[in-house]
Enzyme design. Structure first.
Site, mmCIF file in Angstrom:
data_model
loop_
_atom_site.group_PDB
_atom_site.id
_atom_site.type_symbol
_atom_site.label_atom_id
_atom_site.label_comp_id
_atom_site.label_asym_id
_atom_site.label_seq_id
_atom_site.Cartn_x
_atom_site.Cartn_y
_atom_site.Cartn_z
ATOM 1 N N GLY A 1 50.893 40.105 56.202
ATOM 2 C CA GLY A 1 50.109 39.077 55.522
ATOM 3 C C GLY A 1 48.694 39.572 55.281
ATOM 4 N N GLN B 1 39.882 39.048 53.553
ATOM 5 C CA GLN B 1 39.912 40.305 54.313
ATOM 6 C C GLN B 1 39.568 41.524 53.471
ATOM 7 O OE1 GLN B 1 43.972 39.145 55.993
ATOM 8 N NE2 GLN B 1 43.176 40.504 57.573
ATOM 9 N N CYS C 1 46.308 41.244 63.494
ATOM 10 C CA CYS C 1 45.588 41.037 62.242
ATOM 11 C C CYS C 1 45.058 42.379 61.762
ATOM 12 C CB CYS C 1 44.435 40.062 62.484
ATOM 13 S SG CYS C 1 43.445 39.747 61.021
ATOM 14 N N LEU C 2 45.199 42.652 60.469
ATOM 15 C CA LEU C 2 44.703 43.925 59.934
ATOM 16 C C LEU C 2 43.184 44.039 60.056
ATOM 17 C CD1 LEU C 2 46.964 44.287 56.760
ATOM 18 C CD2 LEU C 2 47.203 45.428 58.972
ATOM 19 N N HIS D 1 47.795 31.427 59.911
ATOM 20 C CA HIS D 1 46.874 32.527 60.217
ATOM 21 C C HIS D 1 46.069 32.907 58.969
ATOM 22 C CE1 HIS D 1 46.099 36.653 62.180
ATOM 23 N NE2 HIS D 1 45.698 36.813 60.944
ATOM 24 N N GLU D 2 46.763 33.024 57.831
ATOM 25 C CA GLU D 2 46.080 33.462 56.604
ATOM 26 C C GLU D 2 45.181 32.360 56.038
ATOM 27 O OE1 GLU D 2 46.170 36.526 56.194
ATOM 28 O OE2 GLU D 2 47.984 37.018 57.300
ATOM 29 N N HIS E 1 41.901 32.480 57.606
ATOM 30 C CA HIS E 1 41.006 33.492 57.019
ATOM 31 C C HIS E 1 40.205 32.901 55.855
ATOM 32 C CE1 HIS E 1 41.775 37.232 59.105
ATOM 33 N NE2 HIS E 1 43.082 37.157 58.927
HETATM 34 NI NI NI Z 1 44.580 38.238 59.846
#
Ligand code: NI
Length: 167
Positions: free
Chosen positions: A46, A51, A91-92, A133-134, A137
């Site tokens: 994701g 991000q 998370c990236l 989660h996204e 962000h």
């Molecule tokens: Ni994330």
């Protein structure tokens, strides 16, 4: 297509609140394709526009093994949520950190696809976790901020130390 730079926590830009998408033209299509390439290369399941330092309400998810089932959520809105599920999240933007987070187990989300067509989707399990989660962000929130103060502080120390090492 191009690989985009992913912001790393605790970069302040991860705390920006994303604004509504109104234009579904070629610029948006290019960003979606670039984000998908970036997510697959990472690899991740994701990615939110926040991000990659683009502060618009758009996120992508692909939970397939073959990486051929891209789901695009534009202007997503959670209409309902119930139950609880605990899952290990990563998370990236927070590389190397995996922590258990409690989220709603079932959600209904309303969003637009990449052409701007609205849809409603009911999700559970990993997809429900991922969408929440996204969306966090897009609201300037990162999953580690849901942890206890103690755990959170320890993680931030660790990340800062690693970032110094990599400079
Ligand atoms: Ni994330």
């Amino acid at each position: 297509m191009a690989l985009l730079n992913i912001l790393h926590y605790p970069d302040e830009r991860l705390h920006k609140i994303a604004s509504q998408v109104r234009e579904f033209g070629p610029e948006l299509q290019q960003l979606i394709d670039d984000m998908a390439e970036t997510m697959y290369a990472a690899p991740g399941i994701g990615l939110a526009a926040t991000q990659v330092d683009r502060h618009i309400r758009m996120l992508i998810i692909d939970l397939s093994e073959e990486k051929n089932a891209l789901q695009v959520f534009i202007n997503p809105e959670i209409l309902s949520m119930d139950g609880e599920i605990v899952g290990e999240e990563g998370c990236l933007s927070v590389p190397g950190i995996y922590e258990e987070i409690t989220r709603a187990a079932h959600i209904t989300v309303r969003a637009q696809d990449r052409q701007g067509k609205p849809f409603d989707l009911t999700a559970e399990g990993l997809l429900a976790i991922c969408i929440q989660h996204e969306i966090d962000h897009l609201n300037g929130k990162v999953f580690v901020e849901k942890l206890s103060r103690l755990k959170f502080n320890r993680i931030v120390q660790k990340l800062k130390k690693e970032q110094k090492k990599n400079m």
